[in-house]
Motif scaffolding. Structure first.
Motif, PDB file in Angstrom:
ATOM      1  N   ASP A 264      42.123  54.716  38.939  1.00 11.29           N
ATOM      2  CA  ASP A 264      42.376  53.371  38.425  1.00 11.29           C
ATOM      3  C   ASP A 264      43.565  52.744  39.150  1.00 11.29           C
ATOM      4  OD1 ASP A 264      41.834  51.419  36.032  1.00 11.29           O
ATOM      5  OD2 ASP A 264      44.009  51.681  36.114  1.00 11.29           O
ATOM      6  N   SER A 265      43.459  51.455  39.442  1.00  7.24           N
ATOM      7  CA  SER A 265      44.534  50.729  40.128  1.00  7.24           C
ATOM      8  C   SER A 265      45.160  49.675  39.223  1.00  7.24           C
ATOM      9  CB  SER A 265      43.994  50.067  41.403  1.00  7.24           C
ATOM     10  OG  SER A 265      43.432  51.005  42.280  1.00  7.24           O
ATOM     11  N   SER A 266      45.251  49.983  37.929  1.00  4.65           N
ATOM     12  CA  SER A 266      45.762  49.000  36.962  1.00  4.65           C
ATOM     13  C   SER A 266      47.164  48.517  37.287  1.00  4.65           C
ATOM     14  CB  SER A 266      45.748  49.597  35.549  1.00  4.65           C
ATOM     15  OG  SER A 266      44.423  49.825  35.120  1.00  4.65           O
ATOM     16  N   GLU A 267      47.955  49.360  37.954  1.00  2.93           N
ATOM     17  CA  GLU A 267      49.332  48.960  38.289  1.00  2.93           C
ATOM     18  C   GLU A 267      49.362  47.686  39.130  1.00  2.93           C
ATOM     19  OE1 GLU A 267      51.702  52.831  39.396  1.00  2.93           O
ATOM     20  OE2 GLU A 267      49.544  53.145  39.726  1.00  2.93           O
ATOM     21  N   LEU A 268      48.284  47.408  39.830  1.00  5.69           N
ATOM     22  CA  LEU A 268      48.263  46.219  40.672  1.00  5.69           C
ATOM     23  C   LEU A 268      48.346  44.931  39.858  1.00  5.69           C
ATOM     24  CD1 LEU A 268      45.646  47.211  43.403  1.00  5.69           C
ATOM     25  CD2 LEU A 268      48.117  46.966  43.676  1.00  5.69           C
ATOM     26  N   LEU A 269      47.931  44.966  38.604  1.00  6.06           N
ATOM     27  CA  LEU A 269      48.042  43.780  37.756  1.00  6.06           C
ATOM     28  C   LEU A 269      49.503  43.408  37.523  1.00  6.06           C
ATOM     29  CD1 LEU A 269      45.291  44.543  35.065  1.00  6.06           C
ATOM     30  CD2 LEU A 269      45.116  43.049  37.082  1.00  6.06           C
ATOM     31  N   GLU A 270      50.379  44.404  37.558  1.00 10.09           N
ATOM     32  CA  GLU A 270      51.810  44.148  37.395  1.00 10.09           C
ATOM     33  C   GLU A 270      52.473  43.789  38.720  1.00 10.09           C
ATOM     34  OE1 GLU A 270      53.314  44.055  34.493  1.00 10.09           O
ATOM     35  OE2 GLU A 270      51.454  44.600  33.453  1.00 10.09           O
ATOM     36  N   VAL A 271      51.945  44.313  39.823  1.00  9.60           N
ATOM     37  CA  VAL A 271      52.556  44.099  41.133  1.00  9.60           C
ATOM     38  C   VAL A 271      52.183  42.733  41.704  1.00  9.60           C
ATOM     39  CG1 VAL A 271      52.597  44.882  43.536  1.00  9.60           C
ATOM     40  CG2 VAL A 271      52.701  46.556  41.671  1.00  9.60           C
ATOM     41  N   VAL A 272      50.891  42.410  41.689  1.00  5.40           N
ATOM     42  CA  VAL A 272      50.400  41.186  42.323  1.00  5.40           C
ATOM     43  C   VAL A 272      50.357  40.060  41.295  1.00  5.40           C
ATOM     44  CG1 VAL A 272      48.534  40.126  43.644  1.00  5.40           C
ATOM     45  CG2 VAL A 272      49.005  42.581  43.895  1.00  5.40           C
ATOM     46  N   SER A 273      51.296  39.134  41.399  1.00  6.21           N
ATOM     47  CA  SER A 273      51.336  38.015  40.462  1.00  6.21           C
ATOM     48  C   SER A 273      50.142  37.097  40.670  1.00  6.21           C
ATOM     49  CB  SER A 273      52.629  37.223  40.662  1.00  6.21           C
ATOM     50  OG  SER A 273      52.593  36.032  39.891  1.00  6.21           O
ATOM     51  N   ARG A 274      49.591  36.608  39.575  1.00  2.88           N
ATOM     52  CA  ARG A 274      48.470  35.654  39.678  1.00  2.88           C
ATOM     53  C   ARG A 274      48.948  34.309  40.221  1.00  2.88           C
ATOM     54  NH1 ARG A 274      45.542  33.551  41.391  1.00  2.88           N
ATOM     55  NH2 ARG A 274      43.538  32.641  40.817  1.00  2.88           N
ATOM     56  N   ASP A 275      50.230  34.030  40.096  1.00  2.70           N
ATOM     57  CA  ASP A 275      50.819  32.780  40.583  1.00  2.70           C
ATOM     58  C   ASP A 275      51.066  32.912  42.088  1.00  2.70           C
ATOM     59  OD1 ASP A 275      52.291  30.558  41.203  1.00  2.70           O
ATOM     60  OD2 ASP A 275      53.783  30.826  39.613  1.00  2.70           O
ATOM     61  N   ASN A 276      50.373  32.113  42.863  1.00  4.46           N
ATOM     62  CA  ASN A 276      50.512  32.173  44.327  1.00  4.46           C
ATOM     63  C   ASN A 276      51.930  31.907  44.811  1.00  4.46           C
ATOM     64  OD1 ASN A 276      47.949  32.935  44.995  1.00  4.46           O
ATOM     65  ND2 ASN A 276      47.247  30.897  45.616  1.00  4.46           N
ATOM     66  N   ARG A 277      52.719  31.264  43.993  1.00  3.41           N
ATOM     67  CA  ARG A 277      54.059  30.905  44.432  1.00  3.41           C
ATOM     68  C   ARG A 277      55.067  32.019  44.193  1.00  3.41           C
ATOM     69  NH1 ARG A 277      54.304  25.465  41.008  1.00  3.41           N
ATOM     70  NH2 ARG A 277      53.376  26.984  39.576  1.00  3.41           N
ATOM     71  N   ARG A 278      54.672  33.048  43.477  1.00  2.00           N
ATOM     72  CA  ARG A 278      55.584  34.167  43.207  1.00  2.00           C
ATOM     73  C   ARG A 278      55.363  35.273  44.233  1.00  2.00           C
ATOM     74  NH1 ARG A 278      55.905  36.013  37.070  1.00  2.00           N
ATOM     75  NH2 ARG A 278      57.538  37.253  38.079  1.00  2.00           N
ATOM     76  N   VAL A 279      56.467  35.782  44.758  1.00  5.12           N
ATOM     77  CA  VAL A 279      56.370  36.811  45.788  1.00  5.12           C
ATOM     78  C   VAL A 279      56.247  38.186  45.151  1.00  5.12           C
ATOM     79  CG1 VAL A 279      57.706  35.433  47.404  1.00  5.12           C
ATOM     80  CG2 VAL A 279      58.871  37.136  45.986  1.00  5.12           C
ATOM     81  N   TYR A 280      55.754  39.106  45.915  1.00  5.80           N
ATOM     82  CA  TYR A 280      55.735  40.520  45.530  1.00  5.80           C
ATOM     83  C   TYR A 280      55.833  41.333  46.810  1.00  5.80           C
ATOM     84  CZ  TYR A 280      50.832  40.408  47.054  1.00  5.80           C
ATOM     85  OH  TYR A 280      49.690  40.254  47.807  1.00  5.80           O
ATOM     86  N   ASP A 281      56.063  42.606  46.677  1.00  7.02           N
ATOM     87  CA  ASP A 281      56.243  43.478  47.832  1.00  7.02           C
ATOM     88  C   ASP A 281      54.934  44.196  48.146  1.00  7.02           C
ATOM     89  OD1 ASP A 281      57.044  45.225  49.806  1.00  7.02           O
ATOM     90  OD2 ASP A 281      58.786  46.001  48.716  1.00  7.02           O
TER      91      ASP A 281
END
Length: 504
Positions: A264-281
């Motif tokens: 399961d890759s559920s952690e990606l829901l916390e990493v990748v913001s649905r808001d295109n304007r918010r950055v993530y690593d």
């Protein structure tokens, strides 16, 4: 054989041993001690540290006569059980310079690499050609043979001290280049620069890590010799011995259900913001998608808007090209495109599957970017990825616009094994905001453009623009199963890649 017959060999073998010992002593105890006092390994210690214990078989030991090994130690050995050929310049002997004998040894290193279809590793610390007075004439240079090796066997170079002139040219022709803190590389050293241009400069300021990393000449930088050599071993662990072989799965992974089974890759829901304007690593995404978080990044300090990495998926070696939203919002600049183009070609040459993770607003616009040649570099990246013959997998996480999407393999009929996107991913010629500004749209039209942008992934899916829109929690499994399916296409012996485009 009688004892008398055996004894007849004594004088001859004693002479051979004495000549070998003279070569093994390199530049002599005093020079070797001075070299090691600087925190560097000598050439022979470097070879021992690089290779599996007990595997080194030297050739050319007696070349140079009184000049120990003619200032370069050469031979074959193994790295992680894989045969390799290696050359190590000996700075304690005539500053590691190149004479006709050592030139022939260097040529032989490359010749054996290609003939035996095994990787070639060069350890550099030398001052270029030696002023011997000898005429080289039409003697073949080692670089001629190294060029023949390119794309057929992995070529890796470590710069572990000052490297100048002809010897330094080995590095840029290599697939992967590393440098230690004490390394430096340049066309000509400080004395020649002073005589030619009047510039008074140190070797560190001329070609040390603070110059060689930003210029892109060197890929990765490490503190010391031993770390560099360990990273060379690590790099080669992802590769087959040659382009006539496929990369092998990591030993033991096939028996580990945590590696080969669904995850399961559920952690990606916390990493990748649905808001295109918010950055993530994007590094965090790779930690989740790949088998383990010990994957290897190539050129982490150059062109940082794109991450190029070697890792494993389901135990299989893979090459990842990923946009980094933390840098320039993921926009691809000239340096990032240049880095990616080279990385893609290396991965393709040795049949590593390519995984593209796209999240970018396009190529980086602006006058500075144009002066740096962003279109030309983007053209190189596009040519590299679209002519790649290895397996290609694509995932758009949030956005991919214009030429920035095409260089990331988001292009129909581009021979991908699989193409995925997250729902709500936005794409097109440009973003809604930029299009609104460019067209002078009023408020109502701007809202319509934004709504159309958000629905773009569904429109694309309805027209088979992607194989599937996937839930982020499915990311690893979708990529893993697609990779496994793609690997079944390898039903014939591999061959070196024939390039089908002139690189821009």
């Amino acid at each position: 054989m009688t004892s008398t017959q055996a004894g007849a060999w004594d004088e001859t073998l004693d002479d051979l041993e004495a000549r070998r010992k003279r070569s093994y002593a390199m530049g002599g105890a005093e020079r070797v001690a001075k070299h090691r006092a600087k925190g560097k390994l000598d050439a022979r210690a470097r070879v021992r540290a690089l290779l599996d214990p007990g595997s080194f078989q030297e050739f050319g030991t007696l070349v140079g006569g009184e000049i120990a090994a003619d200032a370069i130690v050469t031979g074959t050995g193994e790295i992680n059980g894989m045969p390799v050929v290696v050359g190590a310049e000996d700075f304690t002997t005539f500053a590691g310079t190149i004479a006709p004998g050592s030139n022939a040894k260097r040529y032989r290193v490359a010749e054996l690499a290609l003939r035996n279809r095994i990787p070639m590793v060069m350890l550099l610390e030398g001052a270029g050609f030696r002023p011997t007075g000898d005429h080289y004439g039409r003697t073949p240079t080692d670089l001629l043979m190294q060029a023949q090796c390119s794309g057929k066997v992995p070529i890796v170079t470590a710069v572990l001290g000052p490297s100048a002139g002809h010897g330094a040219l080995v590095a840029p022709v290599s697939d992967f280049r590393v440098m230690s803190d004490q390394g430096s590389i340049f066309t000509a050293g400080p004395p020649v620069v002073k005589a030619s241009t009047g510039e008074d400069i140190s070797k560190e300021d001329l070609g040390g890590p603070t110059v060689a990393i930003p210029s892109g000449v060197i890929h990765n930088h490490y503190a010391d010799d031993l770390t560099c050599l360990n990273e060379v071993r690590r790099y080669l662990s992802y590769f087959p011995p040659s382009a006539w072989s496929y990369p092998a799965p990591r030993p033991g992974d096939a028996d580990d259900p945590e590696i080969t089974g669904p995850r399961d890759s559920s952690e990606l829901l916390e990493v990748v913001s649905r808001d295109n304007r918010r950055v993530y690593d994007m590094h965090d995404v790779l930690d989740i998608v790949l088998d383990t978080d010990d994957w290897m990044e190539i050129q982490p300090k150059f062109g940082q808007a794109v991450i190029c990495a070697l890792g494993h998926l389901g135990g299989h070696p893979v090459a990842v090209v990923a946009n980094q939203p933390q840098v320039l919002a993921g926009s691809i600049d000239a340096a990032a495109a240049d880095k990616a183009a080279h990385f893609i070609q290396v991965a393709d040459s040795f049949h590593l599957p390519l995984i593209f993770l796209a999240d970018n607003p396009g190529m980086l616009p602006g006058s500075r970017s144009e002066r740096e040649g962003v279109l030309l570099a983007g053209g190189k990246m596009f040519a590299a990825q679209t002519t790649a013959t290895t397996l290609k997998l694509h995932l758009t996480l949030r956005k991919a616009y214009g030429f920035g999407s095409m260089v990331m393999s988001l292009l129909g009929f581009d021979n991908q094994v699989a193409a995925f996107a997250y729902p709500g991913a936005t794409m097109g010629a440009m973003g809604a905001g930029a299009l609104s500004s460019a067209s002078g749209a009023d408020a109502d039209m701007a809202k319509q453009l934004r709504d159309m942008e958000l629905a773009a992934s569904y429109y694309s899916a309805e027209m088979m623009g992607f194989d599937e829109l996937i839930d982020p929690r499915e990311t690893r499994n979708q990529l893993l199963f697609a990779l496994r399916r793609g690997l079944y296409s390898r039903q014939a012996a591999p061959e070196p890649v024939q390039r089908t485009a002139i690189m821009p």
